[in-house]
Design an enzyme around this catalytic site. Structure first.
Site, PDB file in Angstrom:
ATOM      1  N   HIS A  14       0.847  -1.198   0.000  1.00 49.96           N
ATOM      2  CA  HIS A  14       0.000   0.000   0.000  1.00 49.96           C
ATOM      3  C   HIS A  14       0.881   1.246   0.000  1.00 49.96           C
ATOM      4  CE1 HIS A  14      -2.929   3.004   1.332  1.00 49.96           C
ATOM      5  NE2 HIS A  14      -3.833   2.199   0.816  1.00 49.96           N
ATOM      6  N   GLU A  84      -3.492   1.609  -7.618  1.00 48.82           N
ATOM      7  CA  GLU A  84      -3.968   2.698  -6.768  1.00 48.82           C
ATOM      8  C   GLU A  84      -3.088   3.927  -6.985  1.00 48.82           C
ATOM      9  OE1 GLU A  84      -6.405   1.401  -3.138  1.00 48.82           O
ATOM     10  OE2 GLU A  84      -4.308   1.328  -2.563  1.00 48.82           O
TER      11      GLU A  84
HETATM   12  O1  LIG Z   1      -6.746   1.684   1.519  1.00 47.62           O
HETATM   13  C1  LIG Z   1      -7.641   1.965   0.757  1.00 47.62           C
HETATM   14  C2  LIG Z   1      -7.384   2.396  -0.570  1.00 47.62           C
HETATM   15  O2  LIG Z   1      -6.103   2.914  -0.607  1.00 47.62           O
HETATM   16  C3  LIG Z   1      -8.369   3.363  -1.148  1.00 47.62           C
HETATM   17  O3  LIG Z   1      -8.818   4.298  -0.207  1.00 47.62           O
HETATM   18  P1  LIG Z   1     -10.015   5.312  -0.579  1.00 47.62           P
HETATM   19  O4  LIG Z   1     -11.082   4.503  -1.234  1.00 47.62           O
HETATM   20  O5  LIG Z   1     -10.444   5.903   0.728  1.00 47.62           O
HETATM   21  O6  LIG Z   1      -9.420   6.336  -1.499  1.00 47.62           O
END
Ligand SMILES: O=C[C@H](O)COP(=O)(O)O
Length: 171
Positions: A14, A84
């Protein structure tokens, strides 16, 4: 600990761990290989920063992150790639469907050239970063978006709409 608790999935790489804890591509890939060796399934996160995107480095960054993993594993059966973009995580600035599709498709092309055509076709590439009930259906309709990694919206009632958006590809 996850194995002992019979939790089957782990999220690795992450962006917060990469940036705050300085986890390198190599360190993340070692963790991916170790988790797989212990029977866990892995969601491996990759993604570029805003500065990297603006410098035109998106595919270089995500392919290097993916290559580090590819160098350490041979079986992708239990791996899901989560694209992401760092600039979209928790910011409310979601990638456009076209931006997400472009990276996902390019990743599949990269996997076909550098891993195998079988892995390129079968690996799930999910999108994460400000997915919500309002934007999920258009993102889910993209041919190479295979699902979502949801943060903030997973705590809200709209999460049901995000789950239901999986049906877009079936309709
Ligand atoms: O950890 C979760 C993901 O990084 C996405 O987060 P989010 O949906 O709040 O942007």
């Amino acid at each position: 600990m996850l194995v002992n608790l019979e939790i089957p999935w782990v999220i690795l790489g992450h962006s917060e761990r990469r940036s705050l804890l300085k986890e390198s591509n190599e360190f993340v890939s070692d963790k991916v290989a170790y988790a797989l060796s212990q029977g866990l399934k892995v969601i491996a996160c990759i993604g570029e920063s805003l500065a990297q995107r603006e410098a035109g480095e998106t595919m270089t960054v995500v392919s290097e992150q993916t290559r580090a993993i590819a160098d350490k594993i041979t079986d992708w059966t239990n791996v899901v790639l989560a694209y992401e973009p760092v600039w979209a995580i928790g910011t409310g600035k979601v990638a456009t469907p076209a931006q997400a599709q472009e990276v996902h498709a390019s990743l599949r092309t990269w996997l076909a050239s550098n891993v195998s055509s079988g892995v390129a076709e079968s690996v799930r590439i999910i999108y994460g970063g400000s997915v919500n009930g309002a934007n999920c259906r258009e993102l889910a309709a993209q041919p190479d978006v295979d699902g979502f990694l949801v943060g903030g919206a997973s705590l809200k009632p709209e999460f049901v709409d995000i789950i239901r958006s999986a049906s877009v590809k079936r309709s």
